[in-house]
Design an enzyme around this catalytic site. Structure first.
Site, PDB file in Angstrom:
ATOM      1  CE  LYS A  13     -39.869 -82.009   4.480  1.00 47.14           C
ATOM      2  NZ  LYS A  13     -39.818 -81.749   3.040  1.00 47.14           N
ATOM      3  NE  ARG A  86     -33.778 -83.767   3.089  1.00 46.46           N
ATOM      4  CZ  ARG A  86     -34.281 -82.602   3.487  1.00 46.46           C
ATOM      5  NH1 ARG A  86     -34.392 -82.331   4.766  1.00 46.46           N
ATOM      6  NH2 ARG A  86     -34.686 -81.710   2.608  1.00 46.46           N
ATOM      7  NE  ARG A 120     -39.299 -73.046   0.083  1.00 48.67           N
ATOM      8  CZ  ARG A 120     -39.164 -74.320   0.441  1.00 48.67           C
ATOM      9  NH1 ARG A 120     -39.979 -74.853   1.323  1.00 48.67           N
ATOM     10  NH2 ARG A 120     -38.218 -75.061  -0.119  1.00 48.67           N
ATOM     11  NE  ARG A 169     -34.704 -73.374   1.364  1.00 48.11           N
ATOM     12  CZ  ARG A 169     -35.156 -74.555   1.788  1.00 48.11           C
ATOM     13  NH1 ARG A 169     -36.174 -74.605   2.623  1.00 48.11           N
ATOM     14  NH2 ARG A 169     -34.596 -75.678   1.396  1.00 48.11           N
ATOM     15  NE  ARG A 180     -34.067 -78.495  -1.911  1.00 52.29           N
ATOM     16  CZ  ARG A 180     -34.965 -77.507  -1.787  1.00 52.29           C
ATOM     17  NH1 ARG A 180     -34.985 -76.499  -2.645  1.00 52.29           N
ATOM     18  NH2 ARG A 180     -35.841 -77.533  -0.825  1.00 52.29           N
TER      19      ARG A 180
HETATM   20  P1  AMP Z   1     -34.921 -78.435   3.848  1.00 49.73           P
HETATM   21  O1  AMP Z   1     -35.074 -77.077   4.438  1.00 49.73           O
HETATM   22  O2  AMP Z   1     -35.462 -79.532   4.750  1.00 49.73           O
HETATM   23  O3  AMP Z   1     -35.419 -78.540   2.447  1.00 49.73           O
HETATM   24  O4  AMP Z   1     -33.335 -78.707   3.782  1.00 49.73           O
HETATM   25  C1  AMP Z   1     -32.477 -77.872   3.023  1.00 49.73           C
HETATM   26  C2  AMP Z   1     -31.136 -78.561   2.799  1.00 49.73           C
HETATM   27  O5  AMP Z   1     -30.506 -78.829   4.072  1.00 49.73           O
HETATM   28  C3  AMP Z   1     -31.210 -79.924   2.115  1.00 49.73           C
HETATM   29  O6  AMP Z   1     -31.278 -79.810   0.699  1.00 49.73           O
HETATM   30  C4  AMP Z   1     -29.896 -80.557   2.582  1.00 49.73           C
HETATM   31  O7  AMP Z   1     -28.779 -79.989   1.908  1.00 49.73           O
HETATM   32  C5  AMP Z   1     -29.826 -80.080   4.032  1.00 49.73           C
HETATM   33  N1  AMP Z   1     -30.533 -81.014   4.942  1.00 49.73           N
HETATM   34  C6  AMP Z   1     -31.656 -80.747   5.692  1.00 49.73           C
HETATM   35  N2  AMP Z   1     -32.022 -81.825   6.407  1.00 49.73           N
HETATM   36  C7  AMP Z   1     -31.123 -82.802   6.111  1.00 49.73           C
HETATM   37  C8  AMP Z   1     -30.987 -84.158   6.498  1.00 49.73           C
HETATM   38  N3  AMP Z   1     -31.858 -84.740   7.342  1.00 49.73           N
HETATM   39  N4  AMP Z   1     -29.941 -84.861   5.988  1.00 49.73           N
HETATM   40  C9  AMP Z   1     -29.049 -84.292   5.151  1.00 49.73           C
HETATM   41  N5  AMP Z   1     -29.137 -83.031   4.714  1.00 49.73           N
HETATM   42  C10 AMP Z   1     -30.166 -82.279   5.181  1.00 49.73           C
END
Ligand code: AMP
Length: 228
Positions: A13, A86, A120, A169, A180
């Site tokens: 994404k 989400r 990654r 990360r 996740r």
């Molecule tokens: P991402 O970089 O999109 O994979 O997000 C990393 C982490 O940030 C996720 O595993 C959640 O802990 C938090 N996070 C990101 N976006 C959201 C969202 N829309 N709702 C809740 N937690 C989020």
């Protein structure tokens, strides 16, 4: 144009939204990037949700909704939401806030995801969105031919954009990745059905080829919808 890019963790994404920003100038709003930057800054609010992110759990809707509301009011009408909504609660909040023109839905097999996320590497500079991948994936699953060569930096493990060290990360470790993906199926996948029920057009793509090609495919499909 207002878009959502939707897909499981590690489905590209962030990479595709960056590509779209370069090619069509659309602004990326990544809740994950915003949350990570806030945590790194050591702010009080960042301390409140640091543990959720570390454990791969979802940050409560109220916090994320407020971040998105603020960001959208700054950016106005040309954005792509990456990693949001989400949950059904977030999707309801978003649709009350604004109209969405299309959803880009990324399809990928789970076994590819785990391989891809573990490989990654991101830039350690919180103000840089450099993103790389050391995996070299070439295989066929259920008729889908995957050709995903590594995305390596020019200099050994230093970011091409700013020269900072590349790191993994903290939530890209196998146990957290599993969590996740589980949360994605339980709470996030149903959001796609919900958004479909609101008659928002869907642009389907597979994460099976190099990012530039997927980005071009997305652009062609947006043109077919007369959005470009
Ligand atoms: P991402 O970089 O999109 O994979 O997000 C990393 C982490 O940030 C996720 O595993 C959640 O802990 C938090 N996070 C990101 N976006 C959201 C969202 N829309 N709702 C809740 N937690 C989020």
């Amino acid at each position: 144009m207002k878009l959502i890019i939707f897909g499981p963790p590690g489905s590209g994404k962030g990479t595709y939204s960056r590509g779209l920003k370069e090619k069509i100038g659309i602004e990326k709003i990544s809740t994950g990037d915003i949350l990570r930057a806030e945590i790194k800054s050591g702010s009080e609010i960042g301390k409140k949700f640091a543990n959720y992110v570390k454990d791969g759990k979802l940050v409560p809707d109220e916090i994320v909704n407020e971040i998105v509301r603020k960001k959208i009011s700054e950016i106005n009408d040309n954005f792509i939401l990456d990693g949001y909504p989400r949950t059904i609660g977030q999707a309801n909040f978003l649709l009350n806030l604004t109209k969405i023109d299309a959803i880009i839905n990324i399809n990928v097999h789970d076994e590819i995801l785990v391989e891809k996320i573990s490989a990654r590497r991101i830039c350690s500079n919180p103000n840089c969105d450099g993103n790389y991948n050391i995996a070299d994936i070439r295989k066929k699953i259920d008729g889908i031919e995957y050709f995903l060569p590594p995305l390596l930096p020019k200099n050994d493990m230093k970011c091409d954009k700013c020269g900072s060290d590349l790191i993994q990360r903290s939530d890209d470790k196998p146990e957290i990745i599993k969590k996740r993906i589980e949360i994605y199926y339980e709470q996030t996948k149903p959001v796609l059905e919900f958004l479909k029920s609101k008659n928002i057009p869907i642009v389907d793509v597979w994460m099976c080829k190099p990012p530039e090609q997927v980005v071009d495919e997305i652009i062609d499909k947006l043109k077919n919808l007369n959005l470009l």
